[in-house]
Scaffold this motif. Sequence first.
Motif, short mmCIF file in Angstrom:
data_model
loop_
_atom_site.label_atom_id
_atom_site.label_comp_id
_atom_site.label_asym_id
_atom_site.label_seq_id
_atom_site.Cartn_x
_atom_site.Cartn_y
_atom_site.Cartn_z
N ILE A 1 20.08 98.76 53.48
CA ILE A 1 18.72 98.96 52.90
C ILE A 1 17.81 97.97 53.75
O ILE A 1 16.70 98.39 54.29
CB ILE A 1 18.82 97.92 51.34
N SER B 1 4.72 83.53 43.01
CA SER B 1 5.29 84.44 42.42
C SER B 1 6.63 84.56 42.60
O SER B 1 7.50 84.68 41.68
CB SER B 1 4.54 85.68 42.70
N ARG C 1 9.00 83.43 39.40
CA ARG C 1 9.79 84.86 38.84
C ARG C 1 11.10 84.24 38.52
O ARG C 1 11.76 84.57 37.54
CB ARG C 1 9.69 85.76 39.97
N ASN D 1 12.82 83.70 34.77
CA ASN D 1 13.92 84.39 34.24
C ASN D 1 15.12 83.82 33.90
O ASN D 1 15.57 83.91 32.68
CB ASN D 1 13.96 85.61 35.16
N GLN E 1 17.72 89.63 39.54
CA GLN E 1 16.67 88.77 40.09
C GLN E 1 17.17 88.21 41.47
O GLN E 1 16.16 88.16 42.42
CB GLN E 1 16.55 87.36 39.20
N VAL F 1 16.26 90.95 43.54
CA VAL F 1 14.87 91.15 43.93
C VAL F 1 14.31 90.30 44.93
O VAL F 1 13.40 90.40 45.53
CB VAL F 1 14.20 91.28 42.50
N MET G 1 15.27 91.00 48.21
CA MET G 1 14.80 92.25 48.90
C MET G 1 13.13 92.14 49.11
O MET G 1 12.55 92.79 49.97
CB MET G 1 14.83 93.59 47.67
N LEU G 2 12.69 91.41 48.18
CA LEU G 2 10.89 91.24 48.47
C LEU G 2 10.96 90.42 49.75
O LEU G 2 10.22 90.76 50.63
CB LEU G 2 10.48 90.24 47.28
N VAL H 1 11.38 92.78 52.34
CA VAL H 1 10.10 93.91 52.54
C VAL H 1 8.96 93.07 53.16
O VAL H 1 8.28 93.51 54.05
CB VAL H 1 9.76 94.44 51.18
N PHE H 2 8.57 91.69 52.85
CA PHE H 2 7.69 91.05 53.38
C PHE H 2 7.73 90.77 54.92
O PHE H 2 6.95 91.10 55.62
CB PHE H 2 7.31 89.77 52.70
#
Lengths: 79, 359
Positions: free
Chosen positions: B140, B288, B292, B296, B330, B333, B336-337, B340-341
């Motif tokens: 990924i 965030s 998050r 959760n 979670q 995520v 992965m975030l 991506v950033f």
Amino acid sequence: MDLEAARILGKLIGAGLAMIGAIGAGAGIGIVASGAVQGMARNPDASGMVQTNMILGIAFAEAVAIYCLVVALLILFVM
Amino acid sequence: MEQTKWRWGFKRWLVLAVILANYFLAQAFAPVLPHIQMAAEPLPGWMGFFALAAGVLILILGLKDGARESILIAVWLGILGLLPLVTGFKWTNTLTGLVISLTLLAMIGLAVRRAVNSGDMVPKGVSGVMEFALEAIYNITESTAGKWAKTIFPFFATITLLVLVSNWTELFPVVDTIGVLEHAEEHGHPIQELFPGLATITTGEAEHGEGYMLVPFLRVTSTDLNFTIALALIAVLMTQVIGFRAQKMAYFTKFINVKTFFTKPFFGALDFAVGLLEMVSEISKIISFSFRLFGNIFAGSVLLMVIGSLVPVFAQTGFLMLEFFVGAIQAIVFGMLTMVFMAQATQGHGGHEEEEHAH
């Protein structure tokens, strides 16, 4: 109605109102998933990439609902 | 038609016995909705011995295999364990969860190390699972980050594994249930002595100032905002570092954008304002990220407590499955975030450079 009962009532109503924001996140996640499923149905080869981006989009949409949840929990358990 | 033979398995009877024990124990000791507190509760300082024991365990296991990296983890755990014993540092129950997650991760790491050193080309057991997971994570990363995959992959993998293991400690049976009883000023419960020194909370409200509440030894690490904010700060700060490494000084023109300020009359000023907004978005990323994960997992553990106190038998199983799923999602995520950033930070947003990366 005494003061303590009014405080609890206000807390419960406030927590309920805070969770209204979850409506938008629910609709948003539904739209994201519907778009992703359509995309995967049209182009099954790209399903891996579509799935990754779908999870990212869901995470962003979900964040709003989680803020509402945190606010509601703060009202209930901290204030 | 093929006849299926009835087998007297062992595990099915074990499950049945556990269900029956669950039912009768719930009859004998009615489950209580515990006191729900958002901040982590302080525990007595002798919990520091727990971290010391974990450090010694990792040291022994590591030195047996000749893994010198385990000394580092053991020293770190030793300092963490000595803090509450020597100084006035408050040991919280989420720290217990962190120590357990770290110990598990270190043991997984040692198992994988042993498998790699043994020279088997086909990894089995834990190392096989880890190879599958890390390969998926690396693929990924490579499809998003391209040539920066080797730099970004460690952050993605570390954050995902740590958050995953700490989220899944929620599924352990002793979480949030076994601990020390403390006097509660209000909303306390009366207690019932089982054996000398061992008591349980019972339902009902105690008189003012006489009730007790439970402070569990172990709570999920992700239900502590300190943990999630620390992870978010690491993720966002390292995003800036990787962006700087990739683009050098050009990276900061994303924030203070004066490239077009003097050449274009109106849009130059607009670009400058957008650059300032980028700075705000970096800060909102921290918020965030941390909320998050915290929201959760905290909501999940509150859900498990409430369901456990309402329907003690069977019902929690379904919600445990849900929490298993949510914890995994979670963790993925969060990682992965971050990835991506970081990948976005390595790509310049102006003109020719972007096209170069696209192919």
